[in-house]
Design a protein around this motif. Structure first.
Motif, PDB file in Angstrom:
ATOM      1  N   ASN B  31      60.979  41.093  29.002  1.00 25.47           N
ATOM      2  CA  ASN B  31      60.990  41.423  27.442  1.00 25.47           C
ATOM      3  C   ASN B  31      59.913  40.999  26.724  1.00 25.47           C
ATOM      4  N   LEU B  32      59.459  41.465  25.534  1.00 24.85           N
ATOM      5  CA  LEU B  32      58.823  40.903  24.390  1.00 24.85           C
ATOM      6  C   LEU B  32      59.560  41.145  23.098  1.00 24.85           C
ATOM      7  N   GLN B  33      59.367  40.148  22.569  1.00 20.27           N
ATOM      8  CA  GLN B  33      59.906  40.033  20.971  1.00 20.27           C
ATOM      9  C   GLN B  33      58.955  39.636  20.072  1.00 20.27           C
ATOM     10  N   TRP B  34      59.379  40.050  18.772  1.00 20.84           N
ATOM     11  CA  TRP B  34      58.594  39.269  17.638  1.00 20.84           C
ATOM     12  C   TRP B  34      59.384  38.684  16.726  1.00 20.84           C
ATOM     13  N   TYR B  35      59.131  37.694  16.152  1.00 20.40           N
ATOM     14  CA  TYR B  35      59.640  36.920  15.166  1.00 20.40           C
ATOM     15  C   TYR B  35      58.911  36.435  14.096  1.00 20.40           C
ATOM     16  N   ARG B  36      59.864  36.392  13.151  1.00 21.30           N
ATOM     17  CA  ARG B  36      59.152  35.993  11.671  1.00 21.30           C
ATOM     18  C   ARG B  36      59.659  34.408  11.211  1.00 21.30           C
ATOM     19  N   GLN B  37      58.636  33.715  10.749  1.00 24.38           N
ATOM     20  CA  GLN B  37      59.015  32.474  10.279  1.00 24.38           C
ATOM     21  C   GLN B  37      58.595  32.373   8.864  1.00 24.38           C
ATOM     22  N   ASN B  38      59.304  32.205   7.605  1.00 26.42           N
ATOM     23  CA  ASN B  38      59.208  32.206   6.505  1.00 26.42           C
ATOM     24  C   ASN B  38      58.565  30.633   6.041  1.00 26.42           C
ATOM     25  N   SER B  39      57.506  30.368   5.537  1.00 26.25           N
ATOM     26  CA  SER B  39      57.129  29.075   5.215  1.00 26.25           C
ATOM     27  C   SER B  39      58.023  28.044   5.683  1.00 26.25           C
ATOM     28  N   GLY B  40      57.704  27.682   7.017  1.00 27.77           N
ATOM     29  CA  GLY B  40      58.142  26.132   7.530  1.00 27.77           C
ATOM     30  C   GLY B  40      59.961  26.521   7.471  1.00 27.77           C
ATOM     31  N   ARG B  41      60.570  27.522   7.530  1.00 30.71           N
ATOM     32  CA  ARG B  41      61.841  27.816   7.735  1.00 30.71           C
ATOM     33  C   ARG B  41      61.972  28.408   9.154  1.00 30.71           C
ATOM     34  N   GLY B  42      63.218  28.672   9.462  1.00 29.29           N
ATOM     35  CA  GLY B  42      63.691  29.173  10.830  1.00 29.29           C
ATOM     36  C   GLY B  42      63.176  30.335  11.281  1.00 29.29           C
ATOM     37  N   LEU B  43      63.329  30.651  12.514  1.00 26.76           N
ATOM     38  CA  LEU B  43      62.822  31.644  13.127  1.00 26.76           C
ATOM     39  C   LEU B  43      63.678  32.848  13.000  1.00 26.76           C
ATOM     40  N   THR B  84      55.730  38.374   3.448  1.00 25.04           N
ATOM     41  CA  THR B  84      54.754  37.208   3.756  1.00 25.04           C
ATOM     42  C   THR B  84      55.331  35.962   4.451  1.00 25.04           C
ATOM     43  N   ALA B  85      54.813  35.756   5.530  1.00 28.29           N
ATOM     44  CA  ALA B  85      55.467  34.735   6.644  1.00 28.29           C
ATOM     45  C   ALA B  85      54.335  34.595   7.836  1.00 28.29           C
ATOM     46  N   SER B  86      54.606  34.146   8.858  1.00 33.05           N
ATOM     47  CA  SER B  86      54.283  33.889  10.078  1.00 33.05           C
ATOM     48  C   SER B  86      54.865  34.656  11.042  1.00 33.05           C
ATOM     49  N   TYR B  87      54.056  35.649  11.919  1.00 32.02           N
ATOM     50  CA  TYR B  87      54.824  36.414  13.029  1.00 32.02           C
ATOM     51  C   TYR B  87      54.395  35.990  14.135  1.00 32.02           C
ATOM     52  N   PHE B  88      55.400  36.013  15.225  1.00 38.69           N
ATOM     53  CA  PHE B  88      55.107  35.492  16.557  1.00 38.69           C
ATOM     54  C   PHE B  88      55.392  36.538  17.497  1.00 38.69           C
ATOM     55  N   CYS B  89      54.692  36.761  18.483  1.00 39.25           N
ATOM     56  CA  CYS B  89      55.642  37.351  19.456  1.00 39.25           C
ATOM     57  C   CYS B  89      55.725  36.533  20.670  1.00 39.25           C
ATOM     58  N   ALA B  90      56.965  36.638  21.425  1.00 38.72           N
ATOM     59  CA  ALA B  90      57.286  35.922  22.428  1.00 38.72           C
ATOM     60  C   ALA B  90      57.552  36.652  23.686  1.00 38.72           C
ATOM     61  N   THR B  91      57.239  36.043  24.745  1.00 38.37           N
ATOM     62  CA  THR B  91      57.479  36.987  25.972  1.00 38.37           C
ATOM     63  C   THR B  91      58.248  35.914  26.935  1.00 38.37           C
ATOM     64  N   THR B 106      50.400  35.094  13.677  1.00 39.75           N
ATOM     65  CA  THR B 106      49.721  35.752  12.663  1.00 39.75           C
ATOM     66  C   THR B 106      50.462  35.299  11.209  1.00 39.75           C
ATOM     67  N   LYS B 107      49.494  34.687  10.396  1.00 40.39           N
ATOM     68  CA  LYS B 107      49.997  34.334   9.125  1.00 40.39           C
ATOM     69  C   LYS B 107      49.710  35.539   8.290  1.00 40.39           C
ATOM     70  N   LEU B 108      50.497  36.239   7.786  1.00 42.55           N
ATOM     71  CA  LEU B 108      50.409  37.569   7.116  1.00 42.55           C
ATOM     72  C   LEU B 108      50.869  36.966   5.561  1.00 42.55           C
ATOM     73  N   THR B 109      49.659  37.352   4.592  1.00 39.21           N
ATOM     74  CA  THR B 109      50.117  37.299   3.296  1.00 39.21           C
ATOM     75  C   THR B 109      50.030  38.520   2.421  1.00 39.21           C
ATOM     76  N   VAL B 110      51.111  39.099   1.823  1.00 42.89           N
ATOM     77  CA  VAL B 110      51.263  40.309   1.113  1.00 42.89           C
ATOM     78  C   VAL B 110      51.018  40.082  -0.420  1.00 42.89           C
ATOM     79  N   ASN B 111      49.971  40.422  -1.145  1.00 44.62           N
ATOM     80  CA  ASN B 111      49.652  40.082  -2.523  1.00 44.62           C
ATOM     81  C   ASN B 111      50.373  41.276  -3.347  1.00 44.62           C
ATOM     82  N   PRO B 112      51.257  40.485  -4.270  1.00 48.79           N
ATOM     83  CA  PRO B 112      51.684  41.483  -5.298  1.00 48.79           C
ATOM     84  C   PRO B 112      50.833  42.399  -6.201  1.00 48.79           C
TER      85      PRO B 112
END
Lengths: 112, 112
Positions: B31-43, B84-91, B106-112
């Motif tokens: 499987n392949l999964q995608w996760y998000r981590q918001n500024s140092g918080r949980g996955l 806005t968060a860091s996005y990780f794939c995991a296998t 990948t660190k994604l920044t979405v500007n308002p």
């Protein structure tokens, strides 16, 4: 259903001290995992418990790290003595069979 | 070699635009999964795609998987500042243990 709980959420300790992180998995989940993300690097696997047994501890960096899961419920990860390079975020996750992971919020460890 | 390497490492876009992140891996996977981590918080688990699937949607998320190229992409449509968060794939490896192998994210920044 309560999620995976980790505490403390943040710990700041001096080099050479001991720190113990705790993870409470989702009730009934036999599988418990520890991962960590050292600053700016990838999230790395540390170890995997099935109930109280260590299924895979290939990711444990050295013998300063000790993980336990007495009784197959919560788990602790002790770092003794802590070094500067141990700073990072430590994640715990649990799963049942292959139900997918649920991660906790992580413990941010800062060693100064 | 590292499994699950994402690119770009950082991505900055305006609110409303689409964000595409890519992930490559090296060994056969289950499987392949995608996760998000918001500024140092949980996955936070976003989406899982199995090795026999090619595309999956969940809300504003679209994931593709090309096992012949050992790559996956995550598309976030109509992005919001809250994305806005860091996005990780995991296998997880085929016929391997259940441990996940993450990339650097990948660190994604979405500007308002």
């Amino acid at each position: 259903e309560a999620g995976v709980t980790q505490f403390p959420s943040h710990s700041v300790i001096e080099k050479g001290q001991t720190v113990t992180l705790r993870c409470d998995p989702i009730s009934g989940h036999d599988n418990l995992y520890w991962y960590r993300r050292v600053m700016g690097k990838e999230i790395k696997f540390l170890l995997h418990f099935v109930k109280e047994s260590k299924q895979d501890e290939s990711g444990m960096p050295n013998n300063r790290f000790l993980a336990e899961r007495t009784g197959g419920t919560y788990s602790t990860l002790k770092v003794q003595p802590a070094e500067l390079e141990d700073s990072g975020v430590y994640f715990c996750a649990s799963s049942q069979v292959w139900s997918g992971y649920t991660f906790g919020s992580g413990t941010r460890l800062t060693v100064v | 070699s590292q499994q699950g390497e994402e690119d770009p490492q950082a991505l900055s876009i305006q609110e409303g635009e689409n964000a595409t992140m890519n992930c490559s891996y090296k060994t056969s996977i289950n499987n392949l999964q995608w996760y998000r981590q918001n500024s140092g918080r949980g996955l936070v688990h976003l989406i899982l795609i199995r090795s026999n699937e090619r595309e999956k949607h969940s809300g504003r998320l679209r994931v593709t998987l090309d096992t012949s190229k050992k790559s996956s992409s995550l598309l976030i449509t109509a992005s919001r500042a809250a994305d806005t968060a860091s996005y990780f794939c995991a296998t997880d490896a085929w016929r391997g243990s259940e441990k996940l192998v993450f990339g650097k994210g990948t660190k994604l920044t979405v500007n308002p």
